[in-house]
Motif scaffolding. Structure first.
Motif, PDB file in Angstrom:
ATOM      1  N   GLY A 106     -57.648  31.903 -18.339  1.00  0.00           N
ATOM      2  CA  GLY A 106     -56.474  31.874 -19.199  1.00  0.00           C
ATOM      3  C   GLY A 106     -55.446  30.937 -18.596  1.00  0.00           C
ATOM      4  N   ASP A 107     -54.317  30.813 -19.277  1.00  0.00           N
ATOM      5  CA  ASP A 107     -53.258  29.909 -18.828  1.00  0.00           C
ATOM      6  C   ASP A 107     -52.302  30.630 -17.890  1.00  0.00           C
ATOM      7  N   ILE A 108     -51.809  29.893 -16.893  1.00  0.00           N
ATOM      8  CA  ILE A 108     -50.822  30.428 -15.953  1.00  0.00           C
ATOM      9  C   ILE A 108     -49.592  29.540 -16.041  1.00  0.00           C
ATOM     10  N   ARG A 109     -48.444  30.164 -16.256  1.00  0.00           N
ATOM     11  CA  ARG A 109     -47.188  29.419 -16.312  1.00  0.00           C
ATOM     12  C   ARG A 109     -46.213  30.036 -15.313  1.00  0.00           C
ATOM     13  N   ALA A 110     -45.888  29.242 -14.290  1.00  0.00           N
ATOM     14  CA  ALA A 110     -44.984  29.699 -13.233  1.00  0.00           C
ATOM     15  C   ALA A 110     -44.403  28.489 -12.531  1.00  0.00           C
ATOM     16  N   ARG A 111     -43.332  28.682 -11.823  1.00  0.00           N
ATOM     17  CA  ARG A 111     -42.700  27.592 -11.077  1.00  0.00           C
ATOM     18  C   ARG A 111     -43.601  27.114  -9.945  1.00  0.00           C
ATOM     19  N   ASN A 112     -44.275  28.050  -9.274  1.00  0.00           N
ATOM     20  CA  ASN A 112     -45.152  27.729  -8.151  1.00  0.00           C
ATOM     21  C   ASN A 112     -46.474  28.469  -8.327  1.00  0.00           C
ATOM     22  N   ILE A 113     -47.583  27.744  -8.138  1.00  0.00           N
ATOM     23  CA  ILE A 113     -48.911  28.333  -8.292  1.00  0.00           C
ATOM     24  C   ILE A 113     -49.761  27.916  -7.096  1.00  0.00           C
ATOM     25  N   SER A 114     -50.404  28.893  -6.446  1.00  0.00           N
ATOM     26  CA  SER A 114     -51.341  28.632  -5.354  1.00  0.00           C
ATOM     27  C   SER A 114     -52.688  29.212  -5.742  1.00  0.00           C
ATOM     28  N   VAL A 115     -53.735  28.405  -5.603  1.00  0.00           N
ATOM     29  CA  VAL A 115     -55.066  28.875  -5.979  1.00  0.00           C
ATOM     30  C   VAL A 115     -55.994  28.775  -4.776  1.00  0.00           C
ATOM     31  N   LEU A 116     -56.584  29.905  -4.416  1.00  0.00           N
ATOM     32  CA  LEU A 116     -57.627  29.968  -3.409  1.00  0.00           C
ATOM     33  C   LEU A 116     -58.935  30.430  -4.050  1.00  0.00           C
ATOM     34  N   GLY A 117     -58.838  31.029  -5.243  1.00  0.00           N
ATOM     35  CA  GLY A 117     -59.997  31.544  -5.966  1.00  0.00           C
ATOM     36  C   GLY A 117     -60.377  30.639  -7.113  1.00  0.00           C
ATOM     37  N   GLN A 118     -60.630  31.246  -8.292  1.00  0.00           N
ATOM     38  CA  GLN A 118     -61.136  30.496  -9.436  1.00  0.00           C
ATOM     39  C   GLN A 118     -60.193  30.636 -10.628  1.00  0.00           C
ATOM     40  N   THR A 119     -59.922  29.498 -11.302  1.00  0.00           N
ATOM     41  CA  THR A 119     -59.153  29.518 -12.547  1.00  0.00           C
ATOM     42  C   THR A 119     -59.843  28.642 -13.581  1.00  0.00           C
ATOM     43  N   VAL A 120     -59.752  29.079 -14.838  1.00  0.00           N
ATOM     44  CA  VAL A 120     -60.232  28.303 -15.970  1.00  0.00           C
ATOM     45  C   VAL A 120     -59.119  28.369 -17.003  1.00  0.00           C
ATOM     46  N   GLY A 121     -58.485  27.224 -17.294  1.00  0.00           N
ATOM     47  CA  GLY A 121     -57.366  27.187 -18.225  1.00  0.00           C
ATOM     48  C   GLY A 121     -56.296  26.242 -17.720  1.00  0.00           C
ATOM     49  N   THR A 122     -55.101  26.369 -18.281  1.00  0.00           N
ATOM     50  CA  THR A 122     -53.990  25.494 -17.916  1.00  0.00           C
ATOM     51  C   THR A 122     -53.149  26.132 -16.814  1.00  0.00           C
ATOM     52  N   LEU A 123     -52.884  25.354 -15.766  1.00  0.00           N
ATOM     53  CA  LEU A 123     -51.924  25.741 -14.729  1.00  0.00           C
ATOM     54  C   LEU A 123     -50.662  24.947 -15.017  1.00  0.00           C
ATOM     55  N   ASP A 124     -49.611  25.608 -15.470  1.00  0.00           N
ATOM     56  CA  ASP A 124     -48.382  24.920 -15.861  1.00  0.00           C
ATOM     57  C   ASP A 124     -47.269  25.272 -14.888  1.00  0.00           C
ATOM     58  N   ALA A 125     -47.005  24.345 -13.978  1.00  0.00           N
ATOM     59  CA  ALA A 125     -45.913  24.492 -13.015  1.00  0.00           C
ATOM     60  C   ALA A 125     -44.955  23.327 -13.211  1.00  0.00           C
ATOM     61  N   SER A 126     -44.584  23.073 -14.465  1.00  0.00           N
ATOM     62  CA  SER A 126     -43.653  21.980 -14.774  1.00  0.00           C
ATOM     63  C   SER A 126     -42.374  22.180 -13.979  1.00  0.00           C
ATOM     64  N   GLY A 127     -41.987  21.187 -13.218  1.00  0.00           N
ATOM     65  CA  GLY A 127     -40.792  21.294 -12.388  1.00  0.00           C
ATOM     66  C   GLY A 127     -41.045  22.020 -11.086  1.00  0.00           C
ATOM     67  N   GLY A 128     -42.281  22.365 -10.813  1.00  0.00           N
ATOM     68  CA  GLY A 128     -42.596  23.113  -9.600  1.00  0.00           C
ATOM     69  C   GLY A 128     -43.793  22.540  -8.869  1.00  0.00           C
ATOM     70  N   ARG A 129     -44.499  23.416  -8.157  1.00  0.00           N
ATOM     71  CA  ARG A 129     -45.564  22.991  -7.250  1.00  0.00           C
ATOM     72  C   ARG A 129     -46.855  23.747  -7.532  1.00  0.00           C
ATOM     73  N   VAL A 130     -47.973  23.000  -7.489  1.00  0.00           N
ATOM     74  CA  VAL A 130     -49.312  23.586  -7.557  1.00  0.00           C
ATOM     75  C   VAL A 130     -50.014  23.245  -6.251  1.00  0.00           C
ATOM     76  N   SER A 131     -50.554  24.274  -5.580  1.00  0.00           N
ATOM     77  CA  SER A 131     -51.309  24.081  -4.336  1.00  0.00           C
ATOM     78  C   SER A 131     -52.731  24.584  -4.552  1.00  0.00           C
ATOM     79  N   LEU A 132     -53.699  23.700  -4.335  1.00  0.00           N
ATOM     80  CA  LEU A 132     -55.110  24.045  -4.486  1.00  0.00           C
ATOM     81  C   LEU A 132     -55.757  23.986  -3.108  1.00  0.00           C
ATOM     82  N   HIS A 133     -56.279  25.102  -2.661  1.00  0.00           N
ATOM     83  CA  HIS A 133     -56.851  25.195  -1.314  1.00  0.00           C
ATOM     84  C   HIS A 133     -58.350  24.920  -1.333  1.00  0.00           C
ATOM     85  N   ASP A 134     -58.941  24.786  -0.153  1.00  0.00           N
ATOM     86  CA  ASP A 134     -60.341  24.367  -0.064  1.00  0.00           C
ATOM     87  C   ASP A 134     -61.320  25.351  -0.687  1.00  0.00           C
TER      88      ASP A 134
END
Length: 172
Positions: A106-134
């Motif tokens: 599903g979609d995630i909308r937040a100022r800051n998003i960190s992903v260590l697991g699995q996502t399928v959908g839109t990551l919306d951190a407009s004006g913020g930060r997205v961190s994708l780990h190994d």
């Protein structure tokens, strides 16, 4: 069967399997102080709102699943499974963290998003930060102002959103 059939515990020692004896209060004496006795809080106090300005943190633990859309005030950590959209409300300081065991379809909308697991959908951190780990596996679309990728499995369309007030905001 008579109580005489069982031996009494030896003086000065006790059976480790038996519970500790309750303290005795002689008749006519005041009860012990209740500040020292552990008590459970009533349910209303346990779920009461935090004081103004205090950050709220919600967690979906490992092994739990949630189906539906969620609007959260504060921050969210997902260690279980979510099928639906997540949107953070409030002051914009909230953070969504998807742990290694977490999955969001599903979609995630937040100022800051960190992903260590699995996502399928839109990551919306407009004006913020997205961190994708190994350990992250991300499919879909990512809207960000700042993006950090540390060896993630990434299959997504990237869209950089310039912060408001940036002179080049008209060109994307």
């Amino acid at each position: 069967m008579d109580n005489d059939d069982f031996p009494a515990p030896a003086e000065g020692g006790s059976d480790p399997a038996s519970p500790a004896p309750a303290p005795e209060v002689p008749m006519g004496q005041p009860m012990p102080e209740t500040q020292r006795v552990p008590t459970l809080l009533p349910r209303m106090q346990a779920v009461a709102s935090p004081p103004a300005g205090e950050l709220r943190v919600s967690t979906l633990g490992s092994g739990l699943s949630f189906v539906g859309n969620a609007r959260i005030d504060g921050s969210l950590t997902v260690a279980g499974e979510v099928q639906g959209n997540i949107e953070l409300e409030g002051s914009g300081s909230g953070h969504v963290t998807i742990t290694q065991s977490g999955t969001v379809v599903g979609d995630i909308r937040a100022r800051n998003i960190s992903v260590l697991g699995q996502t399928v959908g839109t990551l919306d951190a407009s004006g913020g930060r997205v961190s994708l780990h190994d350990t992250a596996s991300v499919s879909g679309r990512i809207r960000y102002t700042h993006l950090q990728v540390n060896g993630a499995d990434l299959n997504a369309q990237l869209e950089r959103v310039r912060p408001e007030g940036d002179g080049a905001a008209g060109s994307r």
